[in-house]
Design a protein around this motif. Structure first.
Motif, PDB file in Angstrom:
ATOM      1  N   THR A  71       0.842  -1.182   0.000  1.00  0.00           N
ATOM      2  CA  THR A  71       0.000   0.000   0.000  1.00  0.00           C
ATOM      3  C   THR A  71       0.880   1.234   0.000  1.00  0.00           C
ATOM      4  O   THR A  71       1.710   1.430   0.898  1.00  0.00           O
ATOM      5  N   LEU A  72       0.715   2.081  -0.993  1.00  0.00           N
ATOM      6  CA  LEU A  72       1.505   3.291  -1.073  1.00  0.00           C
ATOM      7  C   LEU A  72       0.823   4.402  -0.298  1.00  0.00           C
ATOM      8  O   LEU A  72      -0.391   4.550  -0.320  1.00  0.00           O
ATOM      9  N   THR A  73       1.622   5.216   0.387  1.00  0.00           N
ATOM     10  CA  THR A  73       1.065   6.401   1.023  1.00  0.00           C
ATOM     11  C   THR A  73       0.652   7.388  -0.051  1.00  0.00           C
ATOM     12  O   THR A  73       1.151   7.373  -1.169  1.00  0.00           O
ATOM     13  N   ASP A  74      -0.273   8.276   0.314  1.00  0.00           N
ATOM     14  CA  ASP A  74      -0.709   9.289  -0.653  1.00  0.00           C
ATOM     15  C   ASP A  74       0.460  10.154  -1.090  1.00  0.00           C
ATOM     16  O   ASP A  74       0.565  10.523  -2.263  1.00  0.00           O
ATOM     17  N   SER A  75       1.355  10.487  -0.152  1.00  0.00           N
ATOM     18  CA  SER A  75       2.479  11.353  -0.496  1.00  0.00           C
ATOM     19  C   SER A  75       3.429  10.668  -1.464  1.00  0.00           C
ATOM     20  O   SER A  75       3.927  11.283  -2.420  1.00  0.00           O
ATOM     21  N   ALA A  76       3.685   9.362  -1.284  1.00  0.00           N
ATOM     22  CA  ALA A  76       4.565   8.637  -2.187  1.00  0.00           C
ATOM     23  C   ALA A  76       3.936   8.504  -3.567  1.00  0.00           C
ATOM     24  O   ALA A  76       4.601   8.654  -4.594  1.00  0.00           O
ATOM     25  N   ARG A  77       2.635   8.230  -3.593  1.00  0.00           N
ATOM     26  CA  ARG A  77       1.944   8.096  -4.875  1.00  0.00           C
ATOM     27  C   ARG A  77       1.975   9.424  -5.641  1.00  0.00           C
ATOM     28  O   ARG A  77       2.235   9.461  -6.843  1.00  0.00           O
ATOM     29  N   THR A  78       1.715  10.523  -4.944  1.00  0.00           N
ATOM     30  CA  THR A  78       1.719  11.836  -5.586  1.00  0.00           C
ATOM     31  C   THR A  78       3.105  12.182  -6.111  1.00  0.00           C
ATOM     32  O   THR A  78       3.250  12.675  -7.232  1.00  0.00           O
ATOM     33  N   ILE A  96      17.102  14.461 -15.322  1.00  0.00           N
ATOM     34  CA  ILE A  96      17.584  14.433 -13.939  1.00  0.00           C
ATOM     35  C   ILE A  96      17.221  15.724 -13.219  1.00  0.00           C
ATOM     36  O   ILE A  96      16.768  15.700 -12.063  1.00  0.00           O
ATOM     37  N   ALA A  97      17.384  16.854 -13.884  1.00  0.00           N
ATOM     38  CA  ALA A  97      17.035  18.132 -13.261  1.00  0.00           C
ATOM     39  C   ALA A  97      15.553  18.174 -12.898  1.00  0.00           C
ATOM     40  O   ALA A  97      15.178  18.606 -11.798  1.00  0.00           O
ATOM     41  N   ALA A  98      14.703  17.709 -13.804  1.00  0.00           N
ATOM     42  CA  ALA A  98      13.263  17.744 -13.556  1.00  0.00           C
ATOM     43  C   ALA A  98      12.842  16.751 -12.474  1.00  0.00           C
ATOM     44  O   ALA A  98      12.054  17.085 -11.576  1.00  0.00           O
ATOM     45  N   ALA A  99      13.363  15.524 -12.545  1.00  0.00           N
ATOM     46  CA  ALA A  99      12.951  14.481 -11.598  1.00  0.00           C
ATOM     47  C   ALA A  99      13.429  14.772 -10.179  1.00  0.00           C
ATOM     48  O   ALA A  99      12.682  14.585  -9.216  1.00  0.00           O
ATOM     49  N   THR A 100      14.667  15.218 -10.045  1.00  0.00           N
ATOM     50  CA  THR A 100      15.174  15.517  -8.698  1.00  0.00           C
ATOM     51  C   THR A 100      14.471  16.733  -8.107  1.00  0.00           C
ATOM     52  O   THR A 100      14.206  16.781  -6.904  1.00  0.00           O
ATOM     53  N   ALA A 101      14.137  17.717  -8.940  1.00  0.00           N
ATOM     54  CA  ALA A 101      13.384  18.871  -8.448  1.00  0.00           C
ATOM     55  C   ALA A 101      11.996  18.460  -7.977  1.00  0.00           C
ATOM     56  O   ALA A 101      11.419  19.082  -7.072  1.00  0.00           O
ATOM     57  N   ALA A 102      11.464  17.386  -8.578  1.00  0.00           N
ATOM     58  CA  ALA A 102      10.158  16.859  -8.168  1.00  0.00           C
ATOM     59  C   ALA A 102      10.267  15.929  -6.961  1.00  0.00           C
ATOM     60  O   ALA A 102       9.257  15.391  -6.503  1.00  0.00           O
ATOM     61  N   GLY A 103      11.486  15.702  -6.473  1.00  0.00           N
ATOM     62  CA  GLY A 103      11.670  14.930  -5.253  1.00  0.00           C
ATOM     63  C   GLY A 103      11.942  13.462  -5.431  1.00  0.00           C
ATOM     64  O   GLY A 103      11.704  12.671  -4.507  1.00  0.00           O
ATOM     65  N   ALA A 104      12.471  13.050  -6.591  1.00  0.00           N
ATOM     66  CA  ALA A 104      12.746  11.634  -6.830  1.00  0.00           C
ATOM     67  C   ALA A 104      14.232  11.391  -7.039  1.00  0.00           C
ATOM     68  O   ALA A 104      14.932  12.224  -7.641  1.00  0.00           O
ATOM     69  N   GLY A 139      17.767  11.337  -1.468  1.00  0.00           N
ATOM     70  CA  GLY A 139      17.203  10.920  -0.194  1.00  0.00           C
ATOM     71  C   GLY A 139      15.707  10.723  -0.204  1.00  0.00           C
ATOM     72  O   GLY A 139      15.051  10.781   0.846  1.00  0.00           O
ATOM     73  N   SER A 140      15.155  10.432  -1.378  1.00  0.00           N
ATOM     74  CA  SER A 140      13.707  10.276  -1.503  1.00  0.00           C
ATOM     75  C   SER A 140      13.282   8.828  -1.304  1.00  0.00           C
ATOM     76  O   SER A 140      14.071   7.893  -1.477  1.00  0.00           O
ATOM     77  N   ALA A 141      12.002   8.636  -0.983  1.00  0.00           N
ATOM     78  CA  ALA A 141      11.422   7.294  -0.945  1.00  0.00           C
ATOM     79  C   ALA A 141      11.053   6.803  -2.344  1.00  0.00           C
ATOM     80  O   ALA A 141      10.732   5.635  -2.534  1.00  0.00           O
ATOM     81  N   VAL A 142      11.104   7.710  -3.317  1.00  0.00           N
ATOM     82  CA  VAL A 142      10.706   7.412  -4.695  1.00  0.00           C
ATOM     83  C   VAL A 142      11.933   7.463  -5.598  1.00  0.00           C
ATOM     84  O   VAL A 142      12.714   8.416  -5.560  1.00  0.00           O
ATOM     85  N   THR A 143      12.108   6.433  -6.414  1.00  0.00           N
ATOM     86  CA  THR A 143      13.202   6.389  -7.386  1.00  0.00           C
ATOM     87  C   THR A 143      12.633   6.157  -8.779  1.00  0.00           C
ATOM     88  O   THR A 143      11.710   5.360  -8.951  1.00  0.00           O
TER      89      THR A 143
END
Length: 272
Positions: A2-9, A63-71, A84-88
Motif C-alpha cells: 500500500t503506497l502512502t498518498d504522499s509517495a503516490r503523488t 535528472i534536473a526535472a525528476a530531482t526537483a520533483a523529489g525523486a 534521499g527520496s522514498a521514490v526512485t
C-alpha cells in the motif's frame, strides 16, 4: 504493498515532469544539432558503454526535472543520483539513441517508479510523436494479444551477436514473423498493447535494468509476462554492470516457450 498518498503523488509527478523534460529536450536537440553532433561520443556512461551527445542532453534535462520533483534517479549515463527520496525513477532517457541521432523515428523515454524496492508504475513516451503509455501494478488500459504459442507469434528481437547466434535463429525460425526495431522500450509497449506478441533479447545478455524495468509494469499489468531467459530475477538495484536477456511476452506460456527456445530445451522431450 500500500503506497502512502504522499509517495503516490510524488511518483506520479516525477514521472510526468521527467517525461515532459525528455520530450522538450529531444525536440530541442533535433532542431539545434546536426546528426553528426547528436551521434558523437561524449563520455563513457555509468553502465560502461559509450554515451552519445544526444543521451547527455536529454538525460541532464530529465535528472534536473525528476530531482526537483523529489525523486532519486537511476540512469544509464550518470548512474545513481540520490536525493534521499522514498521514490526512485529507473530511467532510460533515450532508448534507441542511434535511431534518434540518425533521424529514424523509433526512440523513447521510459521510466519505472521504484518504492521500497518494488516497481509500482511506469511510463514510456515515444519521443517522435509524444504518445505516452502509463500503467501501475494495479491498473492498465491495455491488453496483450493473449498469444500462447511461438509458432503463432509475431516477435521482435535485438539483433543477433556471435555469442547468441544459434539461440537467435531458433526463435526466428519458429516464429511466424520477426522484427528488429532497435528500441526495446517501444517494442515492449507494442507487446503490452497487443500490437505484437513478444519481444526479447535471445540470450545475448544485452539488457540493462532501464531497458526492461518499465516493461515489468506495463506488460505484466496488461496480462503478459516479463522474465529473464536464464531465470535471473529482474529486480531493482544500482549496479549498472548487471545484464539480463529479457523476454517480454503476451502470456506466461509464450514467455516460457521463448525461454526454452533460447536455452535450447526440447519441450517435447521434457514432457515425455
Amino acid at each position: 504493498m500500500t503506497l502512502t498518498d504522499s509517495a503516490r503523488t510524488a511518483a506520479d509527478r516525477a514521472l510526468s515532469v521527467a517525461s515532459d523534460a525528455a520530450l522538450v529536450a529531444y525536440q530541442d536537440a533535433i532542431a539545434t544539432y546536426s546528426r553528426e553532433k547528436l551521434k558523437s561520443i561524449a563520455m563513457e556512461g555509468a553502465d560502461g558503454t559509450p554515451t552519445m551527445f544526444i543521451d547527455i542532453v536529454i538525460e541532464d534535462a530529465i535528472i534536473a526535472a525528476a530531482t526537483a520533483a523529489g525523486a532519486n534517479v537511476l540512469s544509464e549515463e550518470r548512474g545513481w543520483v540520490d536525493v534521499g527520496s522514498a521514490v526512485t525513477l529507473v530511467v532510460d532517457p533515450v532508448d534507441g539513441s542511434a535511431n534518434a541521432a540518425a533521424g529514424i523515428p523509433l526512440s523513447c523515454f521510459s521510466a519505472a517508479v521504484v518504492i521500497d524496492g518494488e516497481f509500482t508504475e511506469a511510463m514510456t513516451c515515444w519521443l517522435h510523436t509524444g504518445e505516452r503509455w502509463w500503467a501501475s501494478r494495479a491498473e492498465s488500459a491495455f491488453r496483450t494479444s493473449g498469444c500462447t504459442s511461438l509458432p503463432e507469434a509475431a516477435v521482435s528481437m535485438l539483433r543477433p551477436h556471435d555469442r547468441n547466434r544459434d539461440a537467435w535463429w531458433r526463435v526466428a525460425s519458429t516464429a511466424t514473423r520477426i522484427r528488429i526495431l532497435s528500441c526495446s522500450t517501444l517494442e515492449s509497449v507494442f507487446v503490452a498493447t497487443g500490437s505484437t506478441d513478444a519481444f526479447l533479447d535471445a540470450g545475448s545478455d544485452t539488457h540493462r535494468l532501464m531497458d526492461i524495468a518499465a516493461a515489468v509494469v506495463l506488460v505484466e499489468s496488461s496480462g503478459g509476462a516479463v522474465i529473464d531467459a536464464f531465470d535471473r530475477p529482474i529486480e531493482f538495484g544500482t549496479d549498472l554492470t548487471k545484464r539480463w536477456s529479457g523476454i517480454v511476452a503476451a502470456t506466461p506460456d509464450l514467455a516460457h516457450e521463448l525461454r526454452d527456445a533460447v536455452q535450447g530445451v526440447d519441450r517435447l522431450a521434457v514432457t515425455l
